[in-house]
Design an enzyme around this catalytic site. Structure first.
Site: not given
Ligand code: MSP
Length: 497
Positions: A18, A21, A126, A129, A147, A150, A300, A303
């Site tokens: 979304h 990401h 969690c 996480c 958590c 979340h 934040k 999902k």
């Molecule tokens: N799989 C782990 C990361 C492993 S890296 C070795 C993970 N994945 S995640 O799908 O949860 O993605 C996390 C990342 O997505 C965050 O660190 C950020 O870069 C981005 N974001 C997800 N939601 C976000 C927001 N609402 N705002 C900004 N960035 C966000 O954690």
């Protein structure tokens, strides 16, 4: 030649990406494209984090094998990144054999060096996480641990596991982090340092019993266990540039590695990651660029919070992926959370893209065709605007080199505003052959398009084709060196919303 290696976090492909990401990925892509534009040997890595309990459970719920599920979802990620023009050089998946083999070799190495031991573990976990929370870190809701990210109840786990001796690295971490220069903005390093002091550092579990988490890389010396997903995932930054496979290539890129992450995974990317690297005799990354969150209604975006903005909705609203990329670049903030509202995005889109850039392009294009048959020759240039271009080039570079993408956009927009004012002042439509005026304006547009090309690759290209110039390194040839512009059309680039 300068080298630039940039990474994004690898995302859990349990659901489509979304705006949150896209925020990280578009930002990293802009930096990668900027470095390519100025001629650096650039490598951009992104991918998916496909093992662990979260993926195992999601697949179970859908009634498919995790492998089938992640195969499908990795394609979904690639699809979204292609819509958004993400120019990654390699898309890593942690289920690739090559990656898994290196994870096994790395963990064997740590075991051999005595950094891993077996003991009992208990604690609150969690799954979203993929992380244990200790007392003081979790929230308590109705007497139950929750958590803090979340806002879901934690699960209590008790099991035999393999530990990594993280606690041995406390002094090393304090030294590296207080020396400064790696974590950007530096305030995030201070945050970690203060947590190190207050909470301290305990060894972490880096294995899971297969009976509970079977979807992972097997611990090579004990088939009853899988490797903890975060250990597996972090190593992608090494395997993505052929660690243990091509030493020259690995060393070349590793010395210039820039990790981009959200602040939610700061602890893993400093404390855990720097320690694993140290234990493997690999230097810490050159830079860890940390950004704050995209929030929606104060929370934040995510999902589990149920407040995501879909990437396709944004593209539909603003008409192109380039507009969406521009909006992300423009609101991007390393330091502060950004509340993304439709009003905010609409107003940036309308004033900066449609009124400022779009309007200028249309006016200059139409005038060039009407007044000069599209052939605009160099017969002099307005000095004030020429100076303005030079200043824009300098401040843009300064901001891009310090990863401040949202600030780099500002001088370009100012330059374009200035050019719109210039056109009103000199009134080229009243002149018989306004070569100098239109040439000046075309130079403004050429340099703007070049500087905007990492942010809006398609629109910059369209501008180049319509107005008769090329997108190339803006820092090479001096202003005023193009002899003639052959303007083909006056495109309408943006529709106001
Ligand atoms: N799989 C782990 C990361 C492993 S890296 C070795 C993970 N994945 S995640 O799908 O949860 O993605 C996390 C990342 O997505 C965050 O660190 C950020 O870069 C981005 N974001 C997800 N939601 C976000 C927001 N609402 N705002 C900004 N960035 C966000 O954690």
């Amino acid at each position: 030649m300068r080298v630039f290696y940039i990474t994004t976090p690898i995302y859990y492909p349990n659901a489509p990406p979304h705006l949150g990401h896209a925020y990280t990925t578009v930002y990293a892509d802009i930096l990668a494209r900027y470095h390519r534009l100025v001629g650096d040997d650039t490598f951009f890595l992104t991918g998916t984090d496909e093992h662990g309990l979260k993926l195992q459970r999601t697949a179970e719920k859908k009634g498919v094998h995790p492998k089938e599920f992640v195969d499908r979802m990795a394609e979904v990620y690639k699809h979204y990144w292609s819509i958004l023009d993400i120019s990654y050089d390699y898309f890593i998946r942690t289920t690739y054999r090559t990656h898994e083999e290196v994870v096994k070799k790395a963990i064997i190495e740590l075991h051999r060096k005595g950094f891993i031991y077996k003991a009992k573990y208990s604690g609150w976990y969690c799954v979203d996480c993929e992380k244990f929370y200790s007392e003081g870190e979790y929230e308590v809701v109705n007497g139950k641990p929750y958590c803090p990210i979340h806002r879901k109840p934690l699960e209590y786990l008790e099991e035999e596991t393999y530990y990594f001796k993280l606690s041995e690295f406390k002094e090393f971490l304090s030294k590296v982090l207080s020396k400064g220069g790696i974590v950007y903005p530096e305030s995030y390093a201070r945050e970690v340092l203060s947590k190190l002091e207050t909470v301290g550092l305990r060894d972490i579990s880096i294995a899971r019993p297969k009976s509970r988490v079977w979807w992972g890389v097997e611990i090579p010396w004990d088939p009853n266990y899988t490797v903890y997903v975060w250990f597996d995932a972090l190593l992608n930054y090494l395997t993505g540039v052929e660690y243990l496979l091509n030493n020259d290539r690995f060393r070349r890129y590793w010395s210039e590695v820039h990790h981009v992450i959200g602040k939610d995974i700061l602890w893993f990317h400093t404390v855990v990651w720097f320690s694993i690297l140290k234990a493997l005799d690999i230097p810490p990354p050159k830079r860890l660029i940390v950004h704050a969150f995209v929030i929606n209604k104060g929370v934040k975006m995510g999902k589990s919070a149920g407040n995501v903005i879909a990437i396709e909705d944004l593209i539909n609203r603003y008409g192109s992926s380039d507009s969406v990329r521009y909006l992300i670049a423009r609101v991007f903030n390393l330091h502060k959370d950004v509340e993304v509202t439709t009003e905010l995005l609409d107003s940036i889109h309308n004033t900066e893209l449609a009124d400022n850039l779009g309007n200028l392009v249309r006016r200059v294009g139409v005038l060039a065709i009407r007044k000069l048959n599209g052939v605009v020759e160099f017969k002099g240039i307005d000095r004030a605007l020429e100076d303005r271009i030079i200043n824009t080039l300098e401040s843009y570079r300064k901001f891009m080199e310090t990863y401040e993408v949202s600030k780099a956009v500002v001088p370009i927009m100012e330059l374009l505003r200035e050019a719109n004012a210039y056109i009103n002042k000199v009134r080229p439509w009243e002149k018989r052959e306004p070569h100098e005026e239109l040439y000046t304006l075309l130079e403004v547009l050429k340099y703007s398009a070049r500087l905007l090309s990492p942010i809006m690759p398609k629109i910059s290209h369209k501008l180049a084709v319509s107005l008769g110039f090329t997108i190339s390194n803006p820092y090479v040839e001096p202003i005023g060196s193009q002899k003639v512009y052959e303007v083909r059309s006056a495109p309408i680039l943006f529709k106001k919303v």
